[in-house]
Design a protein around this motif. Sequence first.
Motif, mmCIF file in Angstrom:
data_model
loop_
_atom_site.group_PDB
_atom_site.id
_atom_site.type_symbol
_atom_site.label_atom_id
_atom_site.label_comp_id
_atom_site.label_asym_id
_atom_site.label_seq_id
_atom_site.Cartn_x
_atom_site.Cartn_y
_atom_site.Cartn_z
ATOM 1 N N ILE A 57 0.853 -1.195 0.000
ATOM 2 C CA ILE A 57 0.000 0.000 0.000
ATOM 3 C C ILE A 57 0.886 1.241 0.000
ATOM 4 C CG2 ILE A 57 -1.865 -1.201 1.210
ATOM 5 C CD1 ILE A 57 -1.079 0.425 3.734
ATOM 6 N N GLY A 58 0.354 2.330 -0.554
ATOM 7 C CA GLY A 58 1.096 3.579 -0.588
ATOM 8 C C GLY A 58 0.257 4.743 -0.121
ATOM 9 N N LEU A 59 0.859 5.619 0.696
ATOM 10 C CA LEU A 59 0.206 6.831 1.172
ATOM 11 C C LEU A 59 1.026 8.035 0.717
ATOM 12 C CD1 LEU A 59 -0.732 5.909 4.866
ATOM 13 C CD2 LEU A 59 -2.186 5.785 2.834
ATOM 14 N N PRO A 60 0.361 9.077 0.246
ATOM 15 C CA PRO A 60 1.102 10.232 -0.284
ATOM 16 C C PRO A 60 1.695 11.108 0.801
ATOM 17 C CG PRO A 60 -1.251 10.657 -0.389
ATOM 18 C CD PRO A 60 -1.093 9.228 0.082
ATOM 19 N N VAL A 61 2.791 11.756 0.441
ATOM 20 C CA VAL A 61 3.387 12.820 1.233
ATOM 21 C C VAL A 61 2.930 14.131 0.592
ATOM 22 C CG1 VAL A 61 5.553 13.941 1.884
ATOM 23 C CG2 VAL A 61 5.382 11.439 1.900
ATOM 24 N N HIS A 62 2.161 14.927 1.312
ATOM 25 C CA HIS A 62 1.570 16.126 0.728
ATOM 26 C C HIS A 62 2.654 17.123 0.310
ATOM 27 C CE1 HIS A 62 -2.193 15.084 3.323
ATOM 28 N NE2 HIS A 62 -2.141 14.367 2.215
ATOM 29 N N LEU A 63 2.629 17.468 -0.960
ATOM 30 C CA LEU A 63 3.693 18.272 -1.553
ATOM 31 C C LEU A 63 3.929 19.620 -0.870
ATOM 32 C CD1 LEU A 63 5.813 18.794 -3.722
ATOM 33 C CD2 LEU A 63 3.961 19.401 -5.304
ATOM 34 N N PRO A 64 2.914 20.426 -0.564
ATOM 35 C CA PRO A 64 3.195 21.713 0.078
ATOM 36 C C PRO A 64 3.901 21.584 1.426
ATOM 37 C CG PRO A 64 0.987 21.723 -0.845
ATOM 38 C CD PRO A 64 1.481 20.294 -0.920
ATOM 39 N N VAL A 65 3.616 20.520 2.161
ATOM 40 C CA VAL A 65 4.331 20.289 3.429
ATOM 41 C C VAL A 65 5.775 19.905 3.148
ATOM 42 C CG1 VAL A 65 4.390 18.955 5.556
ATOM 43 C CG2 VAL A 65 2.190 19.586 4.541
ATOM 44 N N LEU A 66 5.963 19.014 2.188
ATOM 45 C CA LEU A 66 7.315 18.571 1.829
ATOM 46 C C LEU A 66 8.176 19.734 1.356
ATOM 47 C CD1 LEU A 66 9.392 16.325 1.225
ATOM 48 C CD2 LEU A 66 8.286 16.046 -0.999
ATOM 49 N N TYR A 73 7.556 20.648 10.206
ATOM 50 C CA TYR A 73 6.307 20.341 9.505
ATOM 51 C C TYR A 73 6.440 19.008 8.759
ATOM 52 C CZ TYR A 73 1.917 21.983 7.244
ATOM 53 O OH TYR A 73 0.633 22.155 6.821
ATOM 54 N N TYR A 74 7.493 18.875 7.938
ATOM 55 C CA TYR A 74 7.700 17.626 7.210
ATOM 56 C C TYR A 74 8.065 16.497 8.169
ATOM 57 C CZ TYR A 74 9.729 14.146 4.073
ATOM 58 O OH TYR A 74 10.024 12.975 3.421
ATOM 59 N N HIS A 75 8.824 16.814 9.198
ATOM 60 C CA HIS A 75 9.179 15.813 10.218
ATOM 61 C C HIS A 75 7.929 15.157 10.803
ATOM 62 C CE1 HIS A 75 11.318 14.165 13.763
ATOM 63 N NE2 HIS A 75 10.310 14.652 14.474
ATOM 64 N N GLU A 76 6.944 15.977 11.144
ATOM 65 C CA GLU A 76 5.710 15.443 11.728
ATOM 66 C C GLU A 76 4.874 14.694 10.689
ATOM 67 O OE1 GLU A 76 5.002 15.258 14.805
ATOM 68 O OE2 GLU A 76 6.620 16.525 15.568
ATOM 69 N N LEU A 77 4.839 15.189 9.461
ATOM 70 C CA LEU A 77 4.112 14.483 8.408
ATOM 71 C C LEU A 77 4.712 13.110 8.157
ATOM 72 C CD1 LEU A 77 2.040 14.336 6.090
ATOM 73 C CD2 LEU A 77 3.733 15.499 4.652
ATOM 74 N N TYR A 78 6.024 13.043 8.114
ATOM 75 C CA TYR A 78 6.740 11.779 7.905
ATOM 76 C C TYR A 78 6.365 10.763 8.980
ATOM 77 C CZ TYR A 78 10.871 8.759 7.136
ATOM 78 O OH TYR A 78 11.716 7.708 6.892
ATOM 79 N N CYS A 221 15.453 14.506 5.473
ATOM 80 C CA CYS A 221 15.830 15.551 4.535
ATOM 81 C C CYS A 221 14.715 15.818 3.518
ATOM 82 C CB CYS A 221 17.125 15.146 3.829
ATOM 83 S SG CYS A 221 17.617 16.220 2.466
ATOM 84 N N GLY A 222 14.436 14.855 2.641
ATOM 85 C CA GLY A 222 13.339 14.973 1.689
ATOM 86 C C GLY A 222 13.628 15.790 0.440
ATOM 87 N N ILE A 223 14.840 16.321 0.283
ATOM 88 C CA ILE A 223 15.132 17.207 -0.839
ATOM 89 C C ILE A 223 14.982 16.487 -2.181
ATOM 90 C CG2 ILE A 223 16.879 18.675 -1.923
ATOM 91 C CD1 ILE A 223 15.851 19.759 0.735
ATOM 92 N N CYS A 224 15.465 15.265 -2.281
ATOM 93 C CA CYS A 224 15.470 14.577 -3.581
ATOM 94 C C CYS A 224 14.066 14.227 -4.052
ATOM 95 C CB CYS A 224 16.348 13.335 -3.535
ATOM 96 S SG CYS A 224 15.723 11.993 -2.492
ATOM 97 N N ILE A 225 13.104 14.140 -3.147
ATOM 98 C CA ILE A 225 11.743 13.843 -3.586
ATOM 99 C C ILE A 225 10.914 15.106 -3.775
ATOM 100 C CG2 ILE A 225 11.811 11.550 -2.555
ATOM 101 C CD1 ILE A 225 9.929 12.542 -0.366
ATOM 102 N N LYS A 226 11.297 16.208 -3.101
ATOM 103 C CA LYS A 226 10.501 17.422 -3.260
ATOM 104 C C LYS A 226 10.811 18.127 -4.573
ATOM 105 C CE LYS A 226 12.939 21.227 -0.891
ATOM 106 N NZ LYS A 226 12.840 22.173 0.237
ATOM 107 N N VAL A 227 12.005 17.946 -5.138
ATOM 108 C CA VAL A 227 12.338 18.612 -6.399
ATOM 109 C C VAL A 227 11.932 17.806 -7.622
ATOM 110 C CG1 VAL A 227 14.281 19.821 -5.332
ATOM 111 C CG2 VAL A 227 14.689 17.654 -6.521
ATOM 112 N N CYS A 228 11.532 16.553 -7.441
ATOM 113 C CA CYS A 228 11.192 15.696 -8.588
ATOM 114 C C CYS A 228 9.964 16.253 -9.308
ATOM 115 C CB CYS A 228 10.936 14.272 -8.111
ATOM 116 S SG CYS A 228 10.523 13.134 -9.475
ATOM 117 N N PRO A 229 10.033 16.419 -10.647
ATOM 118 C CA PRO A 229 8.907 16.982 -11.394
ATOM 119 C C PRO A 229 7.809 15.981 -11.725
ATOM 120 C CG PRO A 229 10.706 16.543 -12.902
ATOM 121 C CD PRO A 229 11.216 16.215 -11.523
#
Length: 263
Positions: A57-66, A73-78, A221-229
């Motif tokens: 199963i997969g759950l999304p990481v909300h982009l504006p938080v990321l 903010y992202y720490h808590e979402l994660y 960190c999350g940088i490599c997934i937040k910049v992905c187009p």
Amino acid sequence: MSDDLKAAVIERCRRMEIPLVGVATTERWENPPFLPWMPEEFYPQSIFPEARSVIVIGLPVHLPVLETSPSIYYHELYKTVNTLLDQYTYRLASFLNDCGYPSVFVPRDGYGSIEVLLKNPVAFFSHRHAALLAGLGTFGVNNTLLTREYGPRVRFGSVFTAADLPPDPLLADDLCTRCMLCVEACPAGALVEEDYPEGLTDKAACARNSADLARRHISPCGICIKVCPVGEDRRHYGRGVPAGGEDPRHRRADEHVRRYGGL
């Protein structure tokens, strides 16, 4: 009967508002889609010998938080997404057990802390490879699994079950655009331009960066997934340009969040 059981599992996921569900047979680990592949000790049937199928199963990481990452903010979402994945996979395993099929959930991360990763940077099971074999996505240069819906901004959990469930087809289209934004943006210099599995993440460098963020209470960190187009979520949130876009409102919001909640 197996089709009916799979339909019941998917319906359970729908009721729990799980947007991504896929199934792989354990034989797929024995006939991998590319080489080199993982050692046999990491196969689901090596961890749970009764396993015949793996539900992912997969759950999304909300982009504006990321986009605020690294931040509290992202720490808590994660943490929230990880907790939900553990709860949902546990509930699915319990449902299958009640139906008469021995089943177990697999914890989302499978390691104790960043300090553990610094010494032994491998978990006992790979959910991203399971998601690949369940037809949910393809690997990107950033070594994460990209999905059509959310790009790499999704986290996965797995259930091992003795039920023989019909598998989903592997995703035929390669979703990675080879834009190299993840390579350029990585603060640890942990990525290279080669495709997975040739281009592997420098796990030690990534873990050291994560350890520093953890001391500041703003990991991961999350940088490599937040910049992905890649991902329909960009269109949903109106984020056509990676990393917050050119809208000064987004930049101002991200900067505000980063000022607070961490060190």
